[in-house]
Scaffold this active site. Structure first.
Site, mmCIF file in Angstrom:
data_model
loop_
_atom_site.group_PDB
_atom_site.id
_atom_site.type_symbol
_atom_site.label_atom_id
_atom_site.label_comp_id
_atom_site.label_asym_id
_atom_site.label_seq_id
_atom_site.Cartn_x
_atom_site.Cartn_y
_atom_site.Cartn_z
ATOM 1 N N PRO A 80 -45.486 5.518 -57.414
ATOM 2 C CA PRO A 80 -46.701 6.345 -57.376
ATOM 3 C C PRO A 80 -47.585 6.112 -58.581
ATOM 4 C CG PRO A 80 -44.833 7.627 -56.647
ATOM 5 C CD PRO A 80 -44.282 6.300 -57.116
ATOM 6 N N CYS A 81 -48.883 6.104 -58.332
ATOM 7 C CA CYS A 81 -49.834 5.653 -59.349
ATOM 8 C C CYS A 81 -50.532 6.797 -60.071
ATOM 9 C CB CYS A 81 -50.884 4.765 -58.695
ATOM 10 S SG CYS A 81 -51.742 5.558 -57.304
ATOM 11 N N THR A 82 -50.083 8.022 -59.902
ATOM 12 C CA THR A 82 -50.772 9.182 -60.476
ATOM 13 C C THR A 82 -51.103 9.052 -61.958
ATOM 14 O OG1 THR A 82 -49.599 10.570 -58.877
ATOM 15 C CG2 THR A 82 -50.693 11.682 -60.695
ATOM 16 N N PHE B 90 -51.768 6.560 -63.752
ATOM 17 C CA PHE B 90 -52.607 5.443 -64.167
ATOM 18 C C PHE B 90 -53.865 5.263 -63.326
ATOM 19 C CE2 PHE B 90 -48.041 4.469 -64.447
ATOM 20 C CZ PHE B 90 -47.893 4.668 -65.809
ATOM 21 N N SER B 91 -54.037 6.072 -62.284
ATOM 22 C CA SER B 91 -55.210 5.915 -61.438
ATOM 23 C C SER B 91 -56.468 6.340 -62.182
ATOM 24 C CB SER B 91 -55.060 6.747 -60.160
ATOM 25 O OG SER B 91 -55.016 8.111 -60.467
#
Length: 353
Positions: free
Chosen positions: A86-88, A90-91
């Site tokens: 999951p990219c939370t 670094f998005s």
């Protein structure tokens, strides 16, 4: 069933965008880890090569031994490990939060879950996907990215990383993603696939200029869909959407654009605010959890319908998602376009065979 190129293990599987690409590239996905119940159910409904039910637990509490057991590998090793943590943290959309910019998001440790399984299962090749903002030179991204690459090296793998725009590979959506691909040290360094399409993206030209990007209009042409209750655009500014030309956004209602009755200040909102698809370009990135005024919206002044989103991600029409409309949007918005995944994994497979 054993595919011609072997068996794959999938981490952070989501709805299976990477997995569908892997199977199209010749692998069989035999084990998957996904804690979201709807996404896990979607995986089980569409992937019939799974040797066991999807492991529906937090991967931080799942051992590599349990994953190998689910894959029925015994003492063997997988041919391929895939996953998109999951990219939370670094998005781009999360950088307004101080605690994320400072690198304090606990989800950041999920990158280490991937490298742990990589080191312990020793696959013959791996593909890791993430948001391209992970490569940014800031407090949150740079240390996490450098640590990720260091741990891959320590796991015994040679690798290469590159940001790929999905539109450059025939996907009717401009969706930049980071792909780290690798093989055990001593093997030839794998290369990312060459772009098959090209065009304008973010004020520059990318990809293969000899073949234009696939447009949203081409992808949705002749697609027969039924109206959905959720397609109605609501919110404080919903009434402004019909006045925005296709391909434009809230900036249409600014003094700088010459609007006689401006509503917004120049660059006062996210670019996706009241953003409308153009039938003549690939779709902008489709988000997992858009706000009430966040696009892209259809040029018919409504939200995209599920079959339309599937087409813009290159999921086949027969791919069956489980869950509510909001859940399906989240599953799609978090997924890797299967066509892009196929081309990346196929390139890796051709180099390790």
């Amino acid at each position: 069933m054993v595919a011609s190129k072997g068996l794959a293990i999938s981490l952070f599987s989501g709805a299976g965008g990477l997995d569908l690409g892997a199977e199209r590239a010749g692998y069989t996905v035999v084990a998957a880890v996904e804690r979201d119940k709807d996404a896990a159910a979607t995986m089980e409904k569409n992937f019939h090569g799974l040797a066991s039910p999807v492991i529906r637990e937090d991967i931080l509490h799942v051992t590599s031994r349990a994953i190998k057991s689910a894959a029925k590998l015994g003492r063997g090793r997988p041919d391929l490990l895939i996953g998109g943590p999951p990219c939370t943290p670094f998005s781009k959309s999360g950088f307004w939060l101080d605690w994320k910019r400072a690198g304090l998001d606990p989800d950041a440790s999920l990158l280490q879950a991937y490298t742990r399984v990589l080191a312990e299962t020793r696959p013959r090749a791996f593909v890791l996907e993430n948001v391209y903002a992970l490569t940014y030179n800031n407090r949150a991204s740079r240390p996490a990215y450098e640590r990720l690459l260091r741990e891959i090296d320590e796991a015994g793998y040679t690798f290469s990383s590159k940001v790929l725009n999905a539109a450059d590979y025939g996907v009717p959506q401009a969706r930049p993603r980071l792909f780290v691909i690798g093989v055990p040290k001593g093997k030839k360094l794998p290369l990312h696939p060459d772009a098959t399409h090209g065009g304008n993206w973010e004020r520059r030209t990318t990809g293969n200029s000899g073949r234009p990007h696939v447009t949203a209009g081409e992808a949705l042409k002749d697609l027969v869909t039924e109206s959905e209750p959720e397609e109605v655009v609501r919110g404080q500014y919903a009434h402004l959407l019909p006045g925005i030309p296709p391909g434009d956004n809230y900036l249409h209602y600014t003094a700088e654009r010459g609007h006689p009755d401006p509503v917004f200040r120049w660059r006062s909102r996210y670019w996706s605010f009241l953003l409308k698809l153009s039938p003549d370009k690939p779709s902008p990135t489709i988000q997992a959890q858009p706000g009430p005024n966040i696009g892209p919206f259809h040029w018919e002044n409504r939200r995209l319908r599920v079959p339309e989103m599937k087409a813009l991600f290159t999921f086949p029409s027969e791919f069956d998602f489980v869950g509510s409309r909001a859940s399906i949007q989240a599953q799609l918005g978090n997924s890797v376009p299967p066509l892009l995944a196929e081309k990346v994994i196929e390139a890796v497979a051709d180099q390790v065979s």
